[in-house]
Design a protein around this motif. Sequence first.
Motif, mmCIF file in Angstrom:
data_model
loop_
_atom_site.group_PDB
_atom_site.id
_atom_site.type_symbol
_atom_site.label_atom_id
_atom_site.label_comp_id
_atom_site.label_asym_id
_atom_site.label_seq_id
_atom_site.Cartn_x
_atom_site.Cartn_y
_atom_site.Cartn_z
ATOM 1 N N VAL A 63 0.756 -1.236 -0.023
ATOM 2 C CA VAL A 63 -0.070 0.171 0.157
ATOM 3 C C VAL A 63 0.881 1.414 0.023
ATOM 4 C CG1 VAL A 63 -1.814 1.142 1.260
ATOM 5 C CG2 VAL A 63 -1.713 -1.158 1.209
ATOM 6 N N SER A 64 0.711 2.062 -1.044
ATOM 7 C CA SER A 64 1.291 3.290 -1.094
ATOM 8 C C SER A 64 0.478 4.471 0.117
ATOM 9 C CB SER A 64 1.613 3.908 -2.526
ATOM 10 O OG SER A 64 2.048 5.374 -2.297
ATOM 11 N N VAL A 65 1.334 4.915 0.905
ATOM 12 C CA VAL A 65 0.881 5.986 1.907
ATOM 13 C C VAL A 65 1.180 7.191 1.872
ATOM 14 C CG1 VAL A 65 0.060 5.990 4.243
ATOM 15 C CG2 VAL A 65 0.380 3.854 3.414
ATOM 16 N N ALA A 66 0.392 8.110 1.804
ATOM 17 C CA ALA A 66 0.874 9.561 2.200
ATOM 18 C C ALA A 66 0.371 10.137 3.300
ATOM 19 C CB ALA A 66 0.573 10.728 0.599
ATOM 20 N N VAL A 67 1.219 10.628 4.310
ATOM 21 C CA VAL A 67 0.526 11.415 5.504
ATOM 22 C C VAL A 67 0.773 12.843 5.172
ATOM 23 C CG1 VAL A 67 0.967 11.618 7.927
ATOM 24 C CG2 VAL A 67 1.611 9.535 6.871
ATOM 25 N N SER A 68 -0.134 13.659 5.345
ATOM 26 C CA SER A 68 -0.443 15.110 5.244
ATOM 27 C C SER A 68 -0.590 15.665 6.436
ATOM 28 C CB SER A 68 -1.396 15.436 4.069
ATOM 29 O OG SER A 68 -2.672 15.007 4.687
ATOM 30 N N THR A 69 -0.272 16.902 6.612
ATOM 31 C CA THR A 69 -0.432 17.783 7.702
ATOM 32 C C THR A 69 -1.332 18.797 7.503
ATOM 33 O OG1 THR A 69 0.955 19.164 9.441
ATOM 34 C CG2 THR A 69 1.668 18.948 7.175
ATOM 35 N N ASP A 70 -2.081 19.480 8.332
ATOM 36 C CA ASP A 70 -2.773 20.809 8.143
ATOM 37 C C ASP A 70 -1.787 22.044 8.689
ATOM 38 O OD1 ASP A 70 -2.366 20.780 11.007
ATOM 39 O OD2 ASP A 70 -4.651 21.006 11.426
ATOM 40 N N ASP A 71 -0.463 21.946 8.602
ATOM 41 C CA ASP A 71 0.229 22.875 8.633
ATOM 42 C C ASP A 71 0.153 23.938 7.489
ATOM 43 O OD1 ASP A 71 2.217 25.003 9.362
ATOM 44 O OD2 ASP A 71 3.797 23.442 8.978
ATOM 45 N N GLU A 72 -0.096 25.364 7.600
ATOM 46 C CA GLU A 72 -0.352 26.169 6.390
ATOM 47 C C GLU A 72 1.022 26.470 5.706
ATOM 48 O OE1 GLU A 72 -2.077 29.610 7.795
ATOM 49 O OE2 GLU A 72 -3.927 28.800 8.092
ATOM 50 N N ASP A 73 2.069 26.187 6.377
ATOM 51 C CA ASP A 73 3.386 26.449 5.753
ATOM 52 C C ASP A 73 4.086 25.198 5.150
ATOM 53 O OD1 ASP A 73 3.334 29.037 6.650
ATOM 54 O OD2 ASP A 73 4.159 28.347 8.515
ATOM 55 N N SER A 74 3.449 24.024 5.061
ATOM 56 C CA SER A 74 3.748 22.910 4.510
ATOM 57 C C SER A 74 3.900 22.660 2.692
ATOM 58 C CB SER A 74 3.049 21.645 4.660
ATOM 59 O OG SER A 74 1.688 21.729 4.226
ATOM 60 N N ASP A 75 3.354 23.933 2.010
ATOM 61 C CA ASP A 75 3.358 23.824 0.569
ATOM 62 C C ASP A 75 2.542 22.897 -0.007
ATOM 63 O OD1 ASP A 75 4.609 26.547 0.758
ATOM 64 O OD2 ASP A 75 6.644 25.535 0.742
ATOM 65 N N ALA A 76 1.641 22.278 0.527
ATOM 66 C CA ALA A 76 1.049 20.979 -0.079
ATOM 67 C C ALA A 76 1.792 19.886 0.020
ATOM 68 C CB ALA A 76 0.312 21.454 -1.213
#
Length: 201
Positions: A173-186
């Motif tokens: 399984v390919s997993v991507a963990v994202s954050t809600d930090d506004e400075d993360s540049d998506a």
Amino acid sequence: MAHGDRGRRATRRLASLASHVATRGGDAAPRGTAVERASTSAPTIDGPEAWVAAAGECFGPGAWLAVDQARVDAFARCTEDHQWIHRAGAVTQFGGPIAHGLLTASLLPALMDGVLPRMGWVAQEINMGFNRLRFVSPVKVGARVRASAKLVSVRRLGKGAGGKGPDGTETVVSVAVSTDDEDSDAKPAMTCEWVTRQYAR
């Protein structure tokens, strides 16, 4: 119109508005919640054939999980990784303390809860490790993280010598963990391929 009628109608309108705001889902949930469970339930996979056929499908994102200083400190004590950039009040190039990359990886079981389909046919599942584990951007202390996944491949394992073992699959399984930090540049906080094995009941 009497003042009493106008007051009652205004009260009803305010109550309706408050109900609408309170029941909005997803990203409107407060940051203080440690784990904000997704409201929708994952589908159920009834057998290995159906799981093999699901290869290529995408799932998620899952629920948000808060990475606060208490969680980071507990991970540091458990692993004896007390690097200063993880400590409260640290002044870093990221604007403050950040979580351990391995903490993010260790949260995957919680982050993936409810993301992948439920395996109605599985008696036990074994973690085999990771391919291409990368910490792409830092998780700032106080941010929230969540996971999305794509089913890369499912390989049938067979029943072992003599055909007497349990039926099983090996899943990537390919997993991507994202954050809600506004400075993360998506950018995702972490990416990996997670390899697991499933064994039938």
